[in-house]
Scaffold this motif. Structure first.
Motif, PDB file in Angstrom:
ATOM      1  N   VAL A 194       0.823  -1.213   0.000  1.00 35.28           N
ATOM      2  CA  VAL A 194       0.000   0.000   0.000  1.00 35.28           C
ATOM      3  C   VAL A 194       0.857   1.263   0.000  1.00 35.28           C
ATOM      4  CG1 VAL A 194      -1.686   1.339   1.329  1.00 35.28           C
ATOM      5  CG2 VAL A 194      -1.954  -1.148   1.101  1.00 35.28           C
ATOM      6  N   ASN A 195       1.850   1.309   0.877  1.00 30.96           N
ATOM      7  CA  ASN A 195       2.603   2.542   1.081  1.00 30.96           C
ATOM      8  C   ASN A 195       3.751   2.721   0.089  1.00 30.96           C
ATOM      9  OD1 ASN A 195       0.943   3.083   3.306  1.00 30.96           O
ATOM     10  ND2 ASN A 195       2.305   1.963   4.698  1.00 30.96           N
ATOM     11  N   GLU A 196       4.419   1.625  -0.249  1.00 33.68           N
ATOM     12  CA  GLU A 196       5.581   1.729  -1.129  1.00 33.68           C
ATOM     13  C   GLU A 196       5.209   1.521  -2.606  1.00 33.68           C
ATOM     14  OE1 GLU A 196       8.614   2.632  -0.141  1.00 33.68           O
ATOM     15  OE2 GLU A 196       7.825   2.869   1.885  1.00 33.68           O
ATOM     16  N   LEU A 197       4.350   0.538  -2.877  1.00 32.65           N
ATOM     17  CA  LEU A 197       4.001   0.235  -4.262  1.00 32.65           C
ATOM     18  C   LEU A 197       2.730   0.940  -4.719  1.00 32.65           C
ATOM     19  CD1 LEU A 197       4.891  -3.562  -4.556  1.00 32.65           C
ATOM     20  CD2 LEU A 197       6.331  -1.558  -4.890  1.00 32.65           C
ATOM     21  N   ARG A 198       2.049   1.610  -3.806  1.00 36.11           N
ATOM     22  CA  ARG A 198       0.827   2.367  -4.122  1.00 36.11           C
ATOM     23  C   ARG A 198      -0.276   1.463  -4.671  1.00 36.11           C
ATOM     24  NH1 ARG A 198       2.983   6.525  -8.314  1.00 36.11           N
ATOM     25  NH2 ARG A 198       4.296   4.732  -8.846  1.00 36.11           N
ATOM     26  N   ALA A 199      -0.310   0.238  -4.219  1.00 39.32           N
ATOM     27  CA  ALA A 199      -1.324  -0.712  -4.677  1.00 39.32           C
ATOM     28  C   ALA A 199      -2.654  -0.423  -3.997  1.00 39.32           C
ATOM     29  CB  ALA A 199      -0.888  -2.139  -4.384  1.00 39.32           C
ATOM     30  N   ARG A 200      -3.730  -0.519  -4.767  1.00 45.45           N
ATOM     31  CA  ARG A 200      -5.070  -0.335  -4.224  1.00 45.45           C
ATOM     32  C   ARG A 200      -5.956  -1.550  -4.468  1.00 45.45           C
ATOM     33  NH1 ARG A 200      -2.471   2.477  -1.922  1.00 45.45           N
ATOM     34  NH2 ARG A 200      -2.634   4.708  -1.502  1.00 45.45           N
ATOM     35  N   HIS A 201      -5.385  -2.567  -5.064  1.00 39.15           N
ATOM     36  CA  HIS A 201      -6.132  -3.804  -5.306  1.00 39.15           C
ATOM     37  C   HIS A 201      -5.145  -4.962  -5.187  1.00 39.15           C
ATOM     38  CE1 HIS A 201      -9.142  -6.518  -6.876  1.00 39.15           C
ATOM     39  NE2 HIS A 201      -8.278  -6.966  -7.754  1.00 39.15           N
ATOM     40  N   MET A 202      -5.461  -5.929  -4.337  1.00 39.30           N
ATOM     41  CA  MET A 202      -4.524  -7.030  -4.120  1.00 39.30           C
ATOM     42  C   MET A 202      -5.269  -8.248  -3.606  1.00 39.30           C
ATOM     43  SD  MET A 202      -2.724  -5.569  -0.625  1.00 39.30           S
ATOM     44  CE  MET A 202      -2.691  -3.898  -1.287  1.00 39.30           C
ATOM     45  N   ASN A 203      -4.593  -9.379  -3.652  1.00 37.68           N
ATOM     46  CA  ASN A 203      -5.123 -10.582  -3.038  1.00 37.68           C
ATOM     47  C   ASN A 203      -3.971 -11.409  -2.507  1.00 37.68           C
ATOM     48  OD1 ASN A 203      -7.161 -12.239  -2.130  1.00 37.68           O
ATOM     49  ND2 ASN A 203      -7.296 -13.421  -4.010  1.00 37.68           N
ATOM     50  N   PHE A 204      -4.273 -12.210  -1.506  1.00 41.25           N
ATOM     51  CA  PHE A 204      -3.286 -13.086  -0.873  1.00 41.25           C
ATOM     52  C   PHE A 204      -3.797 -14.515  -0.994  1.00 41.25           C
ATOM     53  CE2 PHE A 204      -2.839  -8.931   0.937  1.00 41.25           C
ATOM     54  CZ  PHE A 204      -1.462  -8.756   1.085  1.00 41.25           C
ATOM     55  N   LEU A 205      -2.958 -15.396  -1.509  1.00 40.48           N
ATOM     56  CA  LEU A 205      -3.359 -16.767  -1.793  1.00 40.48           C
ATOM     57  C   LEU A 205      -2.780 -17.735  -0.773  1.00 40.48           C
ATOM     58  CD1 LEU A 205      -2.827 -16.907  -5.672  1.00 40.48           C
ATOM     59  CD2 LEU A 205      -4.910 -16.325  -4.405  1.00 40.48           C
ATOM     60  N   TRP A 206      -3.636 -18.600  -0.237  1.00 35.34           N
ATOM     61  CA  TRP A 206      -3.160 -19.690   0.597  1.00 35.34           C
ATOM     62  C   TRP A 206      -2.279 -20.593  -0.263  1.00 35.34           C
ATOM     63  CZ3 TRP A 206      -4.717 -19.697   5.735  1.00 35.34           C
ATOM     64  CH2 TRP A 206      -5.815 -18.908   6.061  1.00 35.34           C
ATOM     65  N   PRO A 207      -1.142 -21.026   0.213  1.00 35.62           N
ATOM     66  CA  PRO A 207      -0.277 -21.915  -0.580  1.00 35.62           C
ATOM     67  C   PRO A 207      -1.037 -23.168  -1.031  1.00 35.62           C
ATOM     68  CG  PRO A 207       0.920 -21.100   1.326  1.00 35.62           C
ATOM     69  CD  PRO A 207      -0.505 -20.645   1.499  1.00 35.62           C
ATOM     70  N   ASN A 208      -0.710 -23.653  -2.205  1.00 38.79           N
ATOM     71  CA  ASN A 208      -1.432 -24.780  -2.802  1.00 38.79           C
ATOM     72  C   ASN A 208      -0.933 -26.106  -2.239  1.00 38.79           C
ATOM     73  OD1 ASN A 208      -3.392 -23.660  -4.635  1.00 38.79           O
ATOM     74  ND2 ASN A 208      -1.638 -22.853  -5.763  1.00 38.79           N
ATOM     75  N   ILE A 209      -1.479 -26.452  -1.082  1.00 43.49           N
ATOM     76  CA  ILE A 209      -1.196 -27.752  -0.488  1.00 43.49           C
ATOM     77  C   ILE A 209      -2.521 -28.462  -0.235  1.00 43.49           C
ATOM     78  CG2 ILE A 209       0.943 -26.963   0.582  1.00 43.49           C
ATOM     79  CD1 ILE A 209      -0.565 -26.899   3.265  1.00 43.49           C
ATOM     80  N   HIS A 210      -2.454 -29.767  -0.053  1.00 39.31           N
ATOM     81  CA  HIS A 210      -3.654 -30.553   0.189  1.00 39.31           C
ATOM     82  C   HIS A 210      -3.354 -31.570   1.284  1.00 39.31           C
ATOM     83  CE1 HIS A 210      -1.681 -33.745  -2.140  1.00 39.31           C
ATOM     84  NE2 HIS A 210      -1.375 -32.800  -3.020  1.00 39.31           N
ATOM     85  N   HIS A 211      -4.362 -32.314   1.674  1.00 37.38           N
ATOM     86  CA  HIS A 211      -4.194 -33.326   2.712  1.00 37.38           C
ATOM     87  C   HIS A 211      -3.162 -34.362   2.261  1.00 37.38           C
ATOM     88  CE1 HIS A 211      -7.554 -31.977   5.246  1.00 37.38           C
ATOM     89  NE2 HIS A 211      -8.167 -31.693   4.112  1.00 37.38           N
ATOM     90  N   GLY A 212      -2.210 -34.629   3.121  1.00 43.60           N
ATOM     91  CA  GLY A 212      -1.162 -35.581   2.801  1.00 43.60           C
ATOM     92  C   GLY A 212       0.091 -34.948   2.244  1.00 43.60           C
TER      93      GLY A 212
END
Length: 404
Positions: free
Chosen positions: A203-221
């Protein structure tokens, strides 16, 4: 946006629908990010697929979408240009592809084009190309310069923050000049890092106003699916929430937060949530050679999700809907595992993303591997809304309504 309405037994699509296509315009990359699900998973099909998209694949996709528009009521089409690194496609070929897609599809549907890139190769000419063809741009960052340079590295191990930031700055300037749409940042959660510090950097350094954070792609096992890893990812996401609420939002949209807050505040969003979650074509992957498979991350789970036998130009949307592959994915979206059916967060969570529910033994019939951490995030958001003045009775009513 219109969505699919699906008859559970027939899986035939009704009218007034939308579709999102992940189009693999390259299947090679200039980076070697260690967590990449494309190049460091059991799915090695990229090794035999063309490095860049074939003209026949673009033509076949147009045929596929025209048939869907004509016979399945598709009105909204979003094509996400992906890789590998999509900017490895040469600019003349990229221009030709976009022109072909726009010419063929703009007259018959609402077409949106977007691209997800690591940003390293962006230059002024690429900005001109995006502007000319109405391509929205997302750039992947892993955090601050120090964090980014640990994981988003070249094949020789060199960090790429400076190049990605240079590309990002060009895109931001083009947006501010009204030449392209609002850019976004996509970040994979790093459980050992501070979500708040990374959010504030964006937000402060890159001036981003739209973003998302993704849970790492892991599964059971998966070997990474330890209690410490799951808890660490939850800490990160709650930290992002904490930073967003503390800043008073400031016009910043975080997609995962929007998807949680929407149904907690808006009765209409709450009513639409179940049908919006039951779209088996929310994401379709089309490989560079024209093969069709489900969501890009699902195809890595098992051979049956990537060896579907369907291709653009020779298959139809309704044929996909009736196939065993899409029936399995659709059931995962419609039928929740028994432990989830009485959960307070049931229809906001929908047991989490399908790829996080998968196990070799039970398929998708599991709660998310992130279940514990997801509940922490939902509870934190709801508590903050209540502290901000939203009546607890209204939130309870909306949560109960999603059970209908």
């Amino acid at each position: 946006m219109d969505t699919f309405n699906i008859a559970p037994n027939s899986m035939v699509l009704t009218k007034h629908a939308s579709v999102y296509v992940i189009l693999k315009i390259t299947e090679r990359c200039n980076l070697a990010c260690p967590y990449c699900y494309v190049f460091f998973s059991d799915d090695k099909t990229f090794e035999i697929h063309p490095a860049t998209i074939l003209d026949d694949t673009v033509d076949g996709l147009i045929v596929f979408l025209h048939e869907a528009i004509r016979n399945s009521g598709i009105r909204h089409v979003h094509i996400g240009l992906h890789g590998g690194e999509p900017l490895l496609l040469k600019k003349p070929a990229f221009r030709k592809m976009c022109t072909r897609l726009r010419t063929a599809l703009d007259p018959v549907c609402a077409l949106q084009l977007s691209i997800q890139t690591n940003g390293v190769l962006i230059d002024p000419e690429w900005v001109d190309v995006f502007a000319a063809h109405g391509v929205n741009v997302g750039i992947s960052f892993d955090g601050t310069e120090e964090i980014h340079n640990r994981t988003r590295v070249t094949k020789k191990g060199r960090g790429t923050y400076a190049e990605s930031r240079r590309g990002w700055n060009m895109i931001v300037e083009a947006h501010q000049a009204g030449r392209i749409g609002r850019p976004g940042i996509l970040c994979v959660v790093a459980p050992e890092q501070s979500g708040r510090a990374i959010y504030e950097h964006f937000v402060n350094e890159l001036r981003a106003r739209h973003m998302n954070f993704l849970w790492p792609n892991i599964h059971h096992g998966a070997p990474e699916a330890t209690e410490a890893f799951i808890d660490g990812c939850g800490d990160f996401m709650v930290d992002v929430c904490r930073a967003w609420f503390a800043a008073g939002k400031k016009g910043v949209e975080v997609r995962f937060l929007k998807e949680i807050i929407g149904p907690l505040l808006d009765d209409e969003v709450c009513r639409e949530l179940p049908s919006n979650r039951n779209n088996p074509f929310e994401l379709i992957t089309v490989s560079s050679n024209g093969e069709i498979s489900p969501d890009d991350v699902i195809r890595t789970l098992a051979p049956r999700f990537r060896e579907t036998g369907y291709r653009v130009g020779g298959s139809t949307l309704n044929e996909l809907a009736r196939s065993n592959t899409w029936m399995e994915v659709s059931r995962a979206q419609q039928i929740l595992p028994e432990p989830c059916q009485s959960c307070l967060w049931r229809n906001i969570c929908r047991s989490g993303s399908p790829q996080h529910r998968y196990s070799t033994e039970r398929g998708f019939d599991n709660p998310s591997v992130y279940c514990k951490s997801l509940k922490r995030v939902f509870s934190y958001v709801a508590d903050n809304l209540i502290r901000g003045g939203v009546p607890i009775e209204a939130i309870e009513r909306r949560l109960a309504a999603t059970f209908a």
